[in-house]
Write a protein that holds these residues in place. Structure first.
Motif, short mmCIF file in Angstrom:
data_model
loop_
_atom_site.label_atom_id
_atom_site.label_comp_id
_atom_site.label_asym_id
_atom_site.label_seq_id
_atom_site.Cartn_x
_atom_site.Cartn_y
_atom_site.Cartn_z
N GLY A 1 -1.71 -22.67 -10.34
CA GLY A 1 -2.47 -22.11 -9.21
C GLY A 1 -1.54 -21.53 -8.15
N GLY A 2 -0.46 -22.25 -7.87
CA GLY A 2 0.51 -21.80 -6.86
C GLY A 2 1.14 -20.48 -7.26
N SER A 3 1.49 -20.35 -8.56
CA SER A 3 2.12 -19.11 -9.03
C SER A 3 1.14 -17.94 -8.95
N GLU A 4 -0.14 -18.20 -9.24
CA GLU A 4 -1.17 -17.16 -9.15
C GLU A 4 -1.27 -16.63 -7.71
N LEU A 5 -1.38 -17.57 -6.76
CA LEU A 5 -1.51 -17.18 -5.35
C LEU A 5 -0.26 -16.46 -4.87
N LEU A 6 0.91 -16.99 -5.26
CA LEU A 6 2.18 -16.41 -4.82
C LEU A 6 2.33 -14.97 -5.31
N ILE A 7 2.03 -14.75 -6.59
CA ILE A 7 2.19 -13.40 -7.17
C ILE A 7 1.18 -12.43 -6.55
N LYS A 8 -0.06 -12.91 -6.37
CA LYS A 8 -1.09 -12.06 -5.76
C LYS A 8 -0.66 -11.67 -4.34
N GLY A 9 -0.22 -12.66 -3.57
CA GLY A 9 0.19 -12.41 -2.19
C GLY A 9 1.43 -11.53 -2.11
N ALA A 10 2.40 -11.78 -2.98
CA ALA A 10 3.67 -11.04 -2.95
C ALA A 10 3.48 -9.57 -3.32
N THR A 11 2.68 -9.31 -4.36
CA THR A 11 2.48 -7.91 -4.77
C THR A 11 1.67 -7.15 -3.71
N ALA A 12 0.68 -7.83 -3.10
CA ALA A 12 -0.12 -7.18 -2.05
C ALA A 12 0.74 -6.92 -0.81
N ALA B 1 3.95 -6.43 -0.73
CA ALA B 1 4.88 -5.32 -1.03
C ALA B 1 4.19 -3.98 -0.78
N LEU B 2 2.94 -3.88 -1.24
CA LEU B 2 2.17 -2.64 -1.03
C LEU B 2 1.92 -2.39 0.45
N GLU B 3 1.57 -3.49 1.15
CA GLU B 3 1.22 -3.39 2.58
C GLU B 3 2.41 -2.88 3.42
N PHE B 4 3.60 -3.40 3.13
CA PHE B 4 4.77 -3.02 3.91
C PHE B 4 5.52 -1.82 3.32
N GLY B 5 5.02 -1.33 2.20
CA GLY B 5 5.65 -0.17 1.59
C GLY B 5 7.02 -0.45 1.00
N VAL B 6 7.28 -1.75 0.68
CA VAL B 6 8.54 -2.07 0.00
C VAL B 6 8.23 -2.37 -1.46
N THR B 7 9.26 -2.50 -2.28
CA THR B 7 9.02 -2.73 -3.71
C THR B 7 8.79 -4.21 -3.98
N GLU B 8 8.20 -4.49 -5.14
CA GLU B 8 8.01 -5.88 -5.57
C GLU B 8 9.36 -6.59 -5.66
N ARG B 9 10.38 -5.84 -6.07
CA ARG B 9 11.71 -6.42 -6.21
C ARG B 9 12.21 -6.99 -4.88
#
Length: 310
Positions: free
Chosen positions: A179-190, A192-200
């Protein structure tokens, strides 16, 4: 909102890792597996579980930069941030096993990762098998010939638990990690998009610091309790596991490809550089010990890494 998802994900990962560790140690005690074997296998895998789950989940969700960036960033964070902060709180004696086995194995694992990626920008299944096989060889070697080099890594309260509690902790630990990994990945990818930086960038900063929090918490607690401080071998062991177990297992399940070239042109060189730097720091100016000055050097390097990455 995305920050909340990331924080909730990290909290679940840390709690899940803790429950998994508790149940794994209790199960090992029930099966009467020697402590030394538990320390090198069960404990190491359990503390690398957050990275493992995040990387597998990221790779399967079509975010391979998160999978790779998480491991490379965690390795930099373990040595730059975690070791740096730990050394500010107290100096550290270094065991001989550092330059005989731990450090060389970490450098070999790091070099293998670099060579696999530089050739075709992807870690494929057979390369994952090579990485994981190297880990098995390393563990067999440690357990057979290096017993004295392995510090007792078990939690202080390693009391036997009834079977139903072991199963319960194992289940909620596993669910917490997932569950933690699901939330973390969802939050991290969103994010990245929000701030205009890459997922990396998110992976090598926010996500990797998050998955290194268990090591940091353990280090600070050990220093404050004036118990044996978390050993350098322990942090190096975590880096070895991140490459050989986390990326090895992830790439056996699904190929891990580089999409953001910053991982190859920037991040992996920081990882190799900070790993190399530990050797001269250990030997100079005083042999076989690290102190607060080394801590400042490591934290400064970590600060530069974050600055140049962002």
């Amino acid at each position: 909102m995305n920050f909340l998802l990331i924080i909730a994900g990290l909290v679940l990962l840390i709690l899940g890792g803790n429950w998994l560790l508790k149940s794994a140690v209790a199960l090992s005690l029930k099966l009467e597996i020697p402590k030394i074997v538990i320390g090198m296998t069960v404990v190491s895998f359990a503390t690398s579980a957050p990275e493992l789950i995040v990387s597998i989940n990221a790779a399967l969700s079509g975010a391979p930069d998160l999978a790779l960036g998480n491991v490379i960033g965690s390795n930099i964070a373990n040595l730059g941030l975690v070791l740096g902060i730990t050394l500010l709180l107290g100096s550290m004696e270094v065991q001989k096993s550092f330059y005989k086995t731990n450090w060389p194995v970490m450098m070999i694992a790091s070099a293998m990762l670099y060579l696999f990626l530089i050739s075709d920008k992807v870690i494929v299944q057979y390369e994952g098998v090579i990485l994981f096989s190297f880990l098995i060889i390393f563990l067999v070697y440690l357990l057979r010939f290096q017993k004295t080099a392995i510090l007792d890594e078990l939690p202080e309260d390693d009391e036997p638990l009834p079977l139903y509690k072991i199963v319960l902790f194992l289940t909620i630990g596993g669910l917490g990690l997932w569950g933690g990994s699901e939330l973390l990945i969802k939050g991290a990818t969103a994010l990245a998009l929000e701030f205009g930086v890459t997922e990396r960038v998110i992976a090598v900063t926010v996500v990797s610091i998050g998955t290194s929090i268990p090591e940091l918490a353990a280090s600070v607690v050990a220093v404050l309790k004036k118990e044996k401080a978390i050993s350098l071998g322990n942090l190096i062991g975590s880096n070895v596991f991140n490459i050989l177990a986390v990326l090895g297992v992830t790439s056996m399940i699904t190929p891990v490809a580089v999409t953001d070239m910053g991982l190859l042109n920037n991040d992996i060189f920081w990882m190799l550089g900070v790993s190399l730097l530990i050797l001269p720091l250990v030997f100079f100016p005083k042999g076989m010990r690290l102190n607060w000055k080394d801590g400042i050097v490591l934290l400064a390097i970590y600060g530069l890494f974050i600055y140049f990455t962002i």
